[in-house]
Design a protein around this motif. Structure first.
Motif, PDB file in Angstrom:
ATOM      1  N   THR A 214      59.688  15.295  44.953  1.00  0.00           N
ATOM      2  CA  THR A 214      59.204  14.741  43.686  1.00  0.00           C
ATOM      3  C   THR A 214      57.702  14.501  43.730  1.00  0.00           C
ATOM      4  N   ARG A 215      57.237  13.874  44.811  1.00  0.00           N
ATOM      5  CA  ARG A 215      55.794  13.626  44.932  1.00  0.00           C
ATOM      6  C   ARG A 215      55.023  14.939  45.063  1.00  0.00           C
ATOM      7  N   ARG A 218      54.584  16.398  41.645  1.00  0.00           N
ATOM      8  CA  ARG A 218      53.556  15.655  40.920  1.00  0.00           C
ATOM      9  C   ARG A 218      52.157  16.043  41.385  1.00  0.00           C
TER      10      ARG A 218
END
Length: 524
Positions: A214-215, A218
């Motif tokens: 997820t990071r 991003r």
């Protein structure tokens, strides 16, 4: 090990040499150095008659206008703006083009200094880089390959900075890298081959930094939007340039690939054995000794990689990335049967970085440096000064003679047995050519029969013939006696007609003649 004081003096001397080769060296390596850049931008910005090659065909263009305008177009535009004149002397245009690429070549030096952390290895590697004939010839000329080489160097630099940031936000570096990749692809789609290992390593580095998927998303998605935005900007600019409207999108990298995937197209440019890059072009560009050190570094890295505990960026990240780049680019580019040395120019910095970071330059002796220096000096003089060196000065000379339009003389200019002349250095107006006041004929390697036929074609007040002096000696007396030498330009090395040049003698064999044709002669 070389002292800092000695290094500074030698490096300053090498930069002085680069400046001289850039601004004074009129050697003509390949027509693409003019036809892919300055010939187009000057034709757009100046009222000069120029040649637009097939690559700039409005129907299926394979070159983006953005890299060309950003490198040679902007300097010429500024000079035109501040001079407040419609045209400018071709010699000024020549110097502006070379100055732009001279400045940009400094980015390769800067990137190298950031990629080699050990001071001693950095100094030796920088001297090896700056003394390379590639830096004094290809990198100071408006080749698309020269731009590609700078973008590869900057991409490695961004990889270095991305890997060195452990706690700070590195997104701005990813945005810069994304924009650089798009620029590289639109400059030359082959940039993908050189950039793929860098992109792979950046993906690994950012995932390690983010730790979770997820990071990581991003972190990488915004730069991808930057890439999309940059790509859109290139598409809009090219479409407006070639179409004048946005109803028919022009994708120059796609056109480039489609053209080069067609065997019949490559056959028109010359077919070469697939071993040429590895066994001829690579040693010719970098020197056999540097090539051998690179091979040793690759072999040692492959055999000792698992045995080392060094987790530094130079060993654990940069070295495998460069090795992957070298192997991948040589493999893919060797698949294509059309192989020119300049296609490998972007490998210069990676190869020398690889050698410097392995510490091998500290163990080479004086024989290595002397032989490398001689090799690079000879090739720099060959390609930077001698090779087709009279073509550009002949255009400067004809500009001073022909542009005196007050005479109102109908003038014919014929080039024979030379590279195609970049006509923006002739500096004659498009209006004079369209009205027939000035005519230009490039006979290239035409036969004597075709050459003789062109001499009697048309009705002109004066005719100039530009050809190597050695070729005049091959003409029948009826033609040769009618050619009066107007200007002799030295040096001019014609590698396509070595035997004729040798038969003529050293002095005449290394001269280009600008001849005035006698109006009383009749050619049958």
């Amino acid at each position: 090990m070389i002292s800092i004081r000695t290094f500074k003096w030698i490096y300053a001397g090498l930069w002085t040499s680069r400046v001289c080769f850039a601004l004074l060296g009129t050697g003509y390596i390949h027509p693409d150095e003019h036809m892919q850049n300055g010939e187009v931008t000057s034709g757009d910005l100046m009222p000069y008659h120029t040649i637009r090659t097939w690559e700039w065909s409005a129907a299926v263009p394979v070159r983006s206008i953005v890299p060309a305008f950003a490198t040679t177009g902007i300097p010429v535009w500024f000079a035109k703006f501040f001079s407040n004149t419609q045209g400018m002397h071709p010699m000024l245009i020549f110097r502006l083009e070379r100055s732009a690429f001279l400045v940009v070549s400094g980015l390769i030096d800067y990137s190298f200094m950031s990629l080699v952390p050990m001071p001693g290895a950095r100094r030796l590697g920088l001297l090896l880089l700056a003394s390379s004939h590639v830096m004094n010839t290809f990198q100071v000329r408006p080749f698309s390959n020269s731009i590609e080489a700078v973008l590869v160097a900057l991409s490695l630099l961004f990889l270095r900075k991305i890997s060195s940031v452990k706690t700070l936000d590195k997104s701005y570096l990813l945005h810069l890298l994304a924009a650089t990749f798009v620029t590289g692809i639109f400059t030359r789609p082959t940039f993908l081959i050189f950039g793929a290992p860098i992109a792979y390593q950046v993906a690994l580095e950012t995932f390690t930094y983010a730790r979770t998927a997820t990071r990581w998303l991003r972190l990488v998605v915004p730069p991808l939007f930057t890439a999309v935005g940059a790509c859109t900007a290139f598409l809009v600019a090219d479409t407006l340039y070639f179409r004048g409207a946005l109803n028919d999108i022009v994708v120059t990298p796609f056109n480039f690939l489609m053209y080069n995937f067609a065997p019949q197209n490559l056959a028109e440019h010359g077919l070469h054995p697939r071993w040429l890059h590895l066994f001829v072009n690579l040693p010719m560009l970098f020197g056999p000794w540097v090539t051998w050190l690179a091979v040793r570094a690759i072999v040692d890295s492959a055999t000792l990689f698992d045995e080392t505990n060094d987790k530094s960026f130079e060993v654990y990240v940069l070295r495998p990335t460069i090795i992957q780049m070298i192997i991948l680019s040589l493999t893919v580019l060797s698949v294509q049967p059309h192989q020119e040395p300049r296609f490998l120019v972007p490998l210069l910095l990676p190869v020398i970085v690889l050698i410097a970071n392995t510490g091998r330059l500290a163990h080479v002796g004086k024989a290595f440096w002397v032989s490398c220096s001689l090799f690079n000096f000879v090739l720099a003089v060959l390609f930077g000064i001698l090779h087709q060196g009279g073509v550009v000065p002949s255009l400067f000379h004809l500009h001073s003679v022909v542009t005196d339009t007050s005479l109102g003389m109908r003038t014919n200019i014929i080039y024979w047995k030379t590279y195609v002349p970049p006509l923006h250095f002739l500096g004659v107006s498009e209006q004079d050519v369209s009205t027939g006041l000035i005519s230009f004929v490039d006979l290239a390697g035409a036969s004597q029969h075709d050459f003789a036929a062109s001499l009697s074609a048309g009705d002109y007040d004066r005719t100039f013939v530009v050809t190597p002096v050695a070729m005049r000696y091959t003409l029948p007396p009826a033609i040769a006696d009618c050619m009066e030498l107007n200007q002799s330009i030295f040096p001019h090395l014609d590698l396509d007609h070595i035997s004729e040049s040798m038969d003529t003698g050293v002095l005449d064999g290394l001269r280009l003649g600008v001849y005035t044709l006698s109006p009383n002669c009749v050619f049958v």
